[in-house]
Design a protein around this motif. Structure first.
Motif, mmCIF file in Angstrom:
data_model
loop_
_atom_site.group_PDB
_atom_site.id
_atom_site.type_symbol
_atom_site.label_atom_id
_atom_site.label_comp_id
_atom_site.label_asym_id
_atom_site.label_seq_id
_atom_site.Cartn_x
_atom_site.Cartn_y
_atom_site.Cartn_z
ATOM 1 N N LEU A 56 0.838 -1.191 0.000
ATOM 2 C CA LEU A 56 0.000 0.000 0.000
ATOM 3 C C LEU A 56 0.874 1.242 0.000
ATOM 4 O O LEU A 56 1.724 1.416 0.884
ATOM 5 C CB LEU A 56 -0.915 -0.002 1.232
ATOM 6 C CG LEU A 56 -1.671 1.299 1.533
ATOM 7 C CD1 LEU A 56 -2.605 1.664 0.389
ATOM 8 C CD2 LEU A 56 -2.441 1.180 2.848
ATOM 9 N N GLU A 58 0.558 5.364 0.100
ATOM 10 C CA GLU A 58 -0.381 6.458 0.370
ATOM 11 C C GLU A 58 0.207 7.790 -0.093
ATOM 12 O O GLU A 58 1.315 8.161 0.296
ATOM 13 C CB GLU A 58 -0.700 6.539 1.862
ATOM 14 C CG GLU A 58 -1.486 5.364 2.406
ATOM 15 C CD GLU A 58 -1.908 5.577 3.855
ATOM 16 O OE1 GLU A 58 -2.498 6.649 4.149
ATOM 17 O OE2 GLU A 58 -1.624 4.696 4.684
ATOM 18 N N TRP A 63 -4.728 6.307 -2.568
ATOM 19 C CA TRP A 63 -4.065 5.088 -2.117
ATOM 20 C C TRP A 63 -3.862 4.187 -3.330
ATOM 21 O O TRP A 63 -4.777 3.992 -4.125
ATOM 22 C CB TRP A 63 -4.917 4.323 -1.119
ATOM 23 C CG TRP A 63 -5.056 4.941 0.233
ATOM 24 C CD1 TRP A 63 -4.692 6.190 0.626
ATOM 25 C CD2 TRP A 63 -5.641 4.301 1.381
ATOM 26 N NE1 TRP A 63 -5.006 6.394 1.930
ATOM 27 C CE2 TRP A 63 -5.592 5.249 2.429
ATOM 28 C CE3 TRP A 63 -6.197 3.058 1.609
ATOM 29 C CZ2 TRP A 63 -6.077 4.958 3.699
ATOM 30 C CZ3 TRP A 63 -6.685 2.769 2.874
ATOM 31 C CH2 TRP A 63 -6.629 3.705 3.918
#
Length: 219
Positions: A56, A58, A63
């Motif tokens: 992931l 950000e 995202w």
């Protein structure tokens, strides 16, 4: 576990493409790295998700989740309504309810419930994917793996299937047959079990406990 409620849109690109338009949703980020997107319906099923291993990234308002297959889940966030993290610790796993645990205990004490001449080899016989409730021998001396449920559903049949696949690789056990035992077995589970060569047995819990039935029987 991280819980984020946000107005967002979601775009998936991989084996196919999918788009969720802007709307309030729950974004769930688990300690195992998985990311899932939920609406306020569909029970436990997410609208879209990325299973681990994935990464992931950000950035402000965006995202990006990417896995090893180079599939991507892009979550564009318009507004964050809630953002919190919670340490859940190690989960103890599923514990059988009292009836199911006692049912297993009773069947272990009375393996002849499944047939004359049956004997118990071991309770909770461990495999690489978890313990089989009962390992028995039938009258002919063959091994039988018995999965015990209070209510027999498809998930239980799938569970027993995994055990049988592993146990039949062991030359000291093979061939291993399967029995799916429950107080009630749903028709879909019975159909799947029969298709996979697994015998279904409906068990009378009260009779095993030695209780007499209150209703009058003609036969």
């Amino acid at each position: 576990m991280r819980l984020v409620i946000a107005r967002c849109q979601v775009d998936y690109a991989g084996r196919l493409t999918a788009h969720l338009p802007m709307a309030p949703r729950l974004l769930l980020v688990k300690a195992d790295g998985s990311v899932s997107v939920h609406a306020d319906d569909r029970a436990y099923k997410p609208l879209n998700w990325m299973s681990p291993p994935c990464r992931l990234t950000e950035e402000p308002g965006v995202w990006t989740v990417r896995n090893k297959a180079d599939e991507t889940l892009v979550i564009t966030i318009e507004e964050v309504l809630h953002d919190s993290s919670h340490e859940l610790g190690v989960d103890p796993g599923l514990v059988k309810d009292g009836v199911e645990a006692h049912l297993q205990e009773l069947l272990a004490a009375h393996p002849d419930t499944f047939g004359e001449g049956w004997t118990l080899v071991r309770r909770e016989y461990m495999t690489a994917v978890g313990p089989v409730d009962l390992l028995c021998r039938d009258a002919a001396g063959g091994h039988v793996a018995v999965e015990v449920k209070r209510r027999g559903e498809i998930d239980g049949v799938e569970q027993l299937t995994r055990y049988l696949e592993l146990m039949n690789r062991d030359p000291l056990l093979a061939p291993v047959q399967g029995v799916f035992a429950a107080q009630q077995i749903k028709p879909q589970a019975r159909t799947l079990a029969t298709d996979r060569g697994i015998r279904c047995v409906t068990v009378d819990y009260d009779a095993l406990r030695g209780m007499q039935r209150d209703d009058l029987l003609l036969f």
